[in-house]
Design an enzyme around this catalytic site. Structure first.
Site, mmCIF file in Angstrom:
data_model
loop_
_atom_site.group_PDB
_atom_site.id
_atom_site.type_symbol
_atom_site.label_atom_id
_atom_site.label_comp_id
_atom_site.label_asym_id
_atom_site.label_seq_id
_atom_site.Cartn_x
_atom_site.Cartn_y
_atom_site.Cartn_z
ATOM 1 N N SER A 52 20.645 -9.206 -64.045
ATOM 2 C CA SER A 52 21.026 -10.523 -63.521
ATOM 3 C C SER A 52 21.241 -11.536 -64.645
ATOM 4 O O SER A 52 20.661 -11.430 -65.735
ATOM 5 C CB SER A 52 19.939 -11.043 -62.576
ATOM 6 O OG SER A 52 19.621 -10.076 -61.595
HETATM 7 N N1 SAM Z 1 16.345 -7.639 -61.600
HETATM 8 C C1 SAM Z 1 17.158 -6.644 -62.232
HETATM 9 C C2 SAM Z 1 17.202 -6.837 -63.715
HETATM 10 O O1 SAM Z 1 16.553 -7.743 -64.233
HETATM 11 O O2 SAM Z 1 17.889 -6.043 -64.356
HETATM 12 C C3 SAM Z 1 18.546 -6.603 -61.672
HETATM 13 C C4 SAM Z 1 18.590 -5.942 -60.363
HETATM 14 S S1 SAM Z 1 20.169 -5.399 -59.852
HETATM 15 C C5 SAM Z 1 21.044 -6.903 -59.573
HETATM 16 C C6 SAM Z 1 19.732 -4.824 -58.225
HETATM 17 C C7 SAM Z 1 18.976 -3.519 -58.213
HETATM 18 O O3 SAM Z 1 18.507 -3.279 -56.893
HETATM 19 C C8 SAM Z 1 19.832 -2.309 -58.583
HETATM 20 O O4 SAM Z 1 19.269 -1.643 -59.667
HETATM 21 C C9 SAM Z 1 19.809 -1.441 -57.322
HETATM 22 O O5 SAM Z 1 19.836 -0.043 -57.576
HETATM 23 C C10 SAM Z 1 18.501 -1.880 -56.698
HETATM 24 N N2 SAM Z 1 18.380 -1.615 -55.264
HETATM 25 C C11 SAM Z 1 19.305 -1.718 -54.291
HETATM 26 N N3 SAM Z 1 18.768 -1.385 -53.100
HETATM 27 C C12 SAM Z 1 17.460 -1.063 -53.332
HETATM 28 C C13 SAM Z 1 16.370 -0.649 -52.508
HETATM 29 N N4 SAM Z 1 16.488 -0.481 -51.194
HETATM 30 N N5 SAM Z 1 15.186 -0.416 -53.085
HETATM 31 C C14 SAM Z 1 15.003 -0.573 -54.433
HETATM 32 N N6 SAM Z 1 16.006 -0.954 -55.262
HETATM 33 C C15 SAM Z 1 17.215 -1.208 -54.716
#
Ligand code: SAM
Length: 205
Positions: A52
């Site tokens: 992000s």
């Molecule tokens: N906060 C993170 C960082 O600092 O890098 C960025 C997160 S990224 C925008 C969103 C993440 O949510 C992705 O890695 C995706 O695979 C994960 N994601 C999506 N659905 C999910 C779920 N049901 N459970 C866990 N992770 C999930």
């Protein structure tokens, strides 16, 4: 990054600014984008996912209003960067990612950066991590159509959850406080996140 992208844009919380000064963001991005690690943007981290934008991480962390004593759940580990910032601000962080490969890379980056107070799990974060509940705060880093009920249930009374809520095309960052009388909501900022998949997200796995 902290001065131009965060302080000047009104991030009010000095603890958050100091935390983001300490976390080495370059350890949380792939080699191919390392020169841009401190850019004012989200960056690709592989598997179609992103780390992000610093301003969004700072906004989420400020809204959680942490004092250092909390247990925090971070849903959507991605690179592990937000978990590291949360680990600077709280006592303990449990972070959950659905993609095994990203979780392993994040675990290695968190170890290299020195965050033993973060536990990285693989699974459907839309269901939370029931055996570690209650949480004093929950950060969701992927878009959801509603605040996932399991996450609200795993929040302590008085606890705060920040969620990008909306459609796949655009969301509002929403702060929800769990009170004895039920949820109290504040919509904060338009944002655009990748979708939260899973049972209480957009469904597909
Ligand atoms: N906060 C993170 C960082 O600092 O890098 C960025 C997160 S990224 C925008 C969103 C993440 O949510 C992705 O890695 C995706 O695979 C994960 N994601 C999506 N659905 C999910 C779920 N049901 N459970 C866990 N992770 C999930």
């Amino acid at each position: 990054m902290v001065e131009r992208q965060l302080r000047r844009r009104g991030i009010p919380d000095d603890r958050v600014l100091a935390a983001m000064e300490r976390v080495p963001r370059e350890l949380f991005v792939p080699d191919s984008v390392r020169p841009y690690a401190y850019a004012d943007d989200a960056l690709p981290i592989g598997q179609g996912q992103t780390i992000s934008q610093p301003f969004v991480v700072a906004t989420i962390c400020s809204l959680l209003a942490l004092d250092g004593s909390e247990r925090v759940l971070d849903v959507g580990t991605g690179s592990g960067y937000q978990a590291a910032v949360l680990a600077e601000l709280a006592a303990e962080v449990v972070t959950i990612e659905r993609l095994q490969e990203l979780a392993e890379t994040a675990r290695a980056a968190l170890a290299a950066a020195g965050y033993p107070n973060v536990e990285v799990r693989v699974g459907d974060g839309s269901l939370g991590v029931e055996e570690r509940a209650p949480f004093d705060a929950i950060a969701v880093a992927a878009a959801t159509p509603t605040v996932p009920p399991a996450l609200y249930e795993q929040l302590a009374v008085g606890g705060r959850i920040v969620v990008p809520r909306g459609s796949r095309d655009g969301q509002k960052l929403v702060l929800v406080v769990r009170t004895v009388d039920g949820p109290v909501e504040h919509a904060v900022l338009p944002v655009r996140f990748v979708p939260l998949l899973g049972d209480e997200g957009f469904g597909e796995t």
